[in-house]
Design a protein around this motif. Sequence first.
Motif, PDB file in Angstrom:
ATOM      1  N   ASN A  82      10.385   6.693   4.114  1.00 18.43           N
ATOM      2  CA  ASN A  82      10.374   7.872   4.978  1.00 18.43           C
ATOM      3  C   ASN A  82       9.793   9.097   4.264  1.00 18.43           C
ATOM      4  O   ASN A  82      10.430  10.147   4.162  1.00 18.43           O
ATOM      5  CB  ASN A  82      11.779   8.162   5.503  1.00 18.43           C
ATOM      6  CG  ASN A  82      11.748   9.120   6.666  1.00 18.43           C
ATOM      7  OD1 ASN A  82      10.764   9.173   7.410  1.00 18.43           O
ATOM      8  ND2 ASN A  82      12.808   9.878   6.844  1.00 18.43           N
ATOM      9  N   MET A  83       8.583   8.916   3.738  1.00 14.96           N
ATOM     10  CA  MET A  83       7.872  10.018   3.104  1.00 14.96           C
ATOM     11  C   MET A  83       6.384   9.865   3.386  1.00 14.96           C
ATOM     12  O   MET A  83       5.971   8.881   3.974  1.00 14.96           O
ATOM     13  CB  MET A  83       8.148  10.066   1.599  1.00 14.96           C
ATOM     14  CG  MET A  83       7.733   8.832   0.837  1.00 14.96           C
ATOM     15  SD  MET A  83       7.956   8.916  -0.961  1.00 14.96           S
ATOM     16  CE  MET A  83       9.651   9.302  -1.153  1.00 14.96           C
ATOM     17  N   LYS A  84       5.604  10.822   2.982  1.00  9.64           N
ATOM     18  CA  LYS A  84       4.163  10.770   3.212  1.00  9.64           C
ATOM     19  C   LYS A  84       3.477   9.889   2.170  1.00  9.64           C
ATOM     20  O   LYS A  84       3.911   9.807   1.017  1.00  9.64           O
ATOM     21  CB  LYS A  84       3.567  12.173   3.153  1.00  9.64           C
ATOM     22  CG  LYS A  84       4.035  13.046   4.287  1.00  9.64           C
ATOM     23  CD  LYS A  84       3.381  14.389   4.231  1.00  9.64           C
ATOM     24  CE  LYS A  84       3.857  15.223   5.405  1.00  9.64           C
ATOM     25  NZ  LYS A  84       3.192  16.511   5.460  1.00  9.64           N
ATOM     26  N   ALA A  85       2.386   9.244   2.590  1.00 11.62           N
ATOM     27  CA  ALA A  85       1.622   8.375   1.692  1.00 11.62           C
ATOM     28  C   ALA A  85       1.064   9.168   0.510  1.00 11.62           C
ATOM     29  O   ALA A  85       0.995   8.651  -0.611  1.00 11.62           O
ATOM     30  CB  ALA A  85       0.501   7.675   2.451  1.00 11.62           C
ATOM     31  N   ASP A  86       0.673  10.408   0.738  1.00 12.11           N
ATOM     32  CA  ASP A  86       0.169  11.244  -0.360  1.00 12.11           C
ATOM     33  C   ASP A  86       1.245  11.475  -1.421  1.00 12.11           C
ATOM     34  O   ASP A  86       0.948  11.534  -2.617  1.00 12.11           O
ATOM     35  CB  ASP A  86      -0.342  12.588   0.160  1.00 12.11           C
ATOM     36  CG  ASP A  86      -1.653  12.458   0.902  1.00 12.11           C
ATOM     37  OD1 ASP A  86      -2.362  11.445   0.694  1.00 12.11           O
ATOM     38  OD2 ASP A  86      -1.978  13.361   1.687  1.00 12.11           O
ATOM     39  N   THR A  87       2.496  11.584  -0.992  1.00  4.40           N
ATOM     40  CA  THR A  87       3.599  11.751  -1.936  1.00  4.40           C
ATOM     41  C   THR A  87       3.764  10.498  -2.782  1.00  4.40           C
ATOM     42  O   THR A  87       3.953  10.577  -4.000  1.00  4.40           O
ATOM     43  CB  THR A  87       4.909  12.063  -1.186  1.00  4.40           C
ATOM     44  OG1 THR A  87       4.716  13.230  -0.391  1.00  4.40           O
ATOM     45  CG2 THR A  87       6.068  12.267  -2.144  1.00  4.40           C
ATOM     46  N   VAL A  88       3.665   9.328  -2.153  1.00  2.75           N
ATOM     47  CA  VAL A  88       3.764   8.060  -2.884  1.00  2.75           C
ATOM     48  C   VAL A  88       2.635   7.970  -3.910  1.00  2.75           C
ATOM     49  O   VAL A  88       2.863   7.608  -5.063  1.00  2.75           O
ATOM     50  CB  VAL A  88       3.722   6.866  -1.915  1.00  2.75           C
ATOM     51  CG1 VAL A  88       3.657   5.550  -2.679  1.00  2.75           C
ATOM     52  CG2 VAL A  88       4.924   6.885  -0.986  1.00  2.75           C
ATOM     53  N   THR A 110       0.850  -1.182   0.000  1.00  4.29           N
ATOM     54  CA  THR A 110       0.000   0.000   0.000  1.00  4.29           C
ATOM     55  C   THR A 110       0.890   1.238   0.000  1.00  4.29           C
ATOM     56  O   THR A 110       2.066   1.171   0.394  1.00  4.29           O
ATOM     57  CB  THR A 110      -0.906   0.029   1.241  1.00  4.29           C
ATOM     58  OG1 THR A 110      -0.078   0.105   2.403  1.00  4.29           O
ATOM     59  CG2 THR A 110      -1.808  -1.193   1.305  1.00  4.29           C
ATOM     60  N   PRO A 111       0.345   2.379  -0.407  1.00  4.65           N
ATOM     61  CA  PRO A 111       1.139   3.619  -0.339  1.00  4.65           C
ATOM     62  C   PRO A 111       1.613   3.929   1.082  1.00  4.65           C
ATOM     63  O   PRO A 111       2.710   4.455   1.264  1.00  4.65           O
ATOM     64  CB  PRO A 111       0.165   4.686  -0.847  1.00  4.65           C
ATOM     65  CG  PRO A 111      -0.752   3.934  -1.744  1.00  4.65           C
ATOM     66  CD  PRO A 111      -0.922   2.590  -1.096  1.00  4.65           C
ATOM     67  N   GLU A 112       0.826   3.555   2.069  1.00  6.57           N
ATOM     68  CA  GLU A 112       1.221   3.803   3.456  1.00  6.57           C
ATOM     69  C   GLU A 112       2.462   2.996   3.828  1.00  6.57           C
ATOM     70  O   GLU A 112       3.381   3.498   4.492  1.00  6.57           O
ATOM     71  CB  GLU A 112       0.063   3.468   4.413  1.00  6.57           C
ATOM     72  CG  GLU A 112      -1.103   4.417   4.326  1.00  6.57           C
ATOM     73  CD  GLU A 112      -2.002   4.187   3.110  1.00  6.57           C
ATOM     74  OE1 GLU A 112      -2.776   5.118   2.795  1.00  6.57           O
ATOM     75  OE2 GLU A 112      -1.941   3.122   2.465  1.00  6.57           O
ATOM     76  N   ALA A 113       2.514   1.736   3.397  1.00  2.71           N
ATOM     77  CA  ALA A 113       3.674   0.889   3.684  1.00  2.71           C
ATOM     78  C   ALA A 113       4.914   1.403   2.961  1.00  2.71           C
ATOM     79  O   ALA A 113       6.006   1.446   3.532  1.00  2.71           O
ATOM     80  CB  ALA A 113       3.382  -0.556   3.287  1.00  2.71           C
TER      81      ALA A 113
END
Length: 69
Positions: free
Chosen positions: A28-34, A19-22
């Motif tokens: 070491n970045m935000k899920a929104d950035t992913v 997932t983007p969260e993982a």
Amino acid sequence: MAKKRGGGVVRPGRGYTLTPEAVAWMLNMKADTVRRIAARGDLPAIKVGDAWRIRADVIAWLEAQRCAA
């Protein structure tokens, strides 16, 4: 379909996806950035409904690139 507790790892068919969260936690970045990087095509990912999934082997490659830099 196997799921890791917390929804971080999903195994649909062959291989694992994250997932983007993982991915955000690993890099070491935000899920929104992913999600934004995946949406513009710079991160190989697939969109399943409203959810993004990133192949785990792509993340291993990204980490190796980051360590080499």
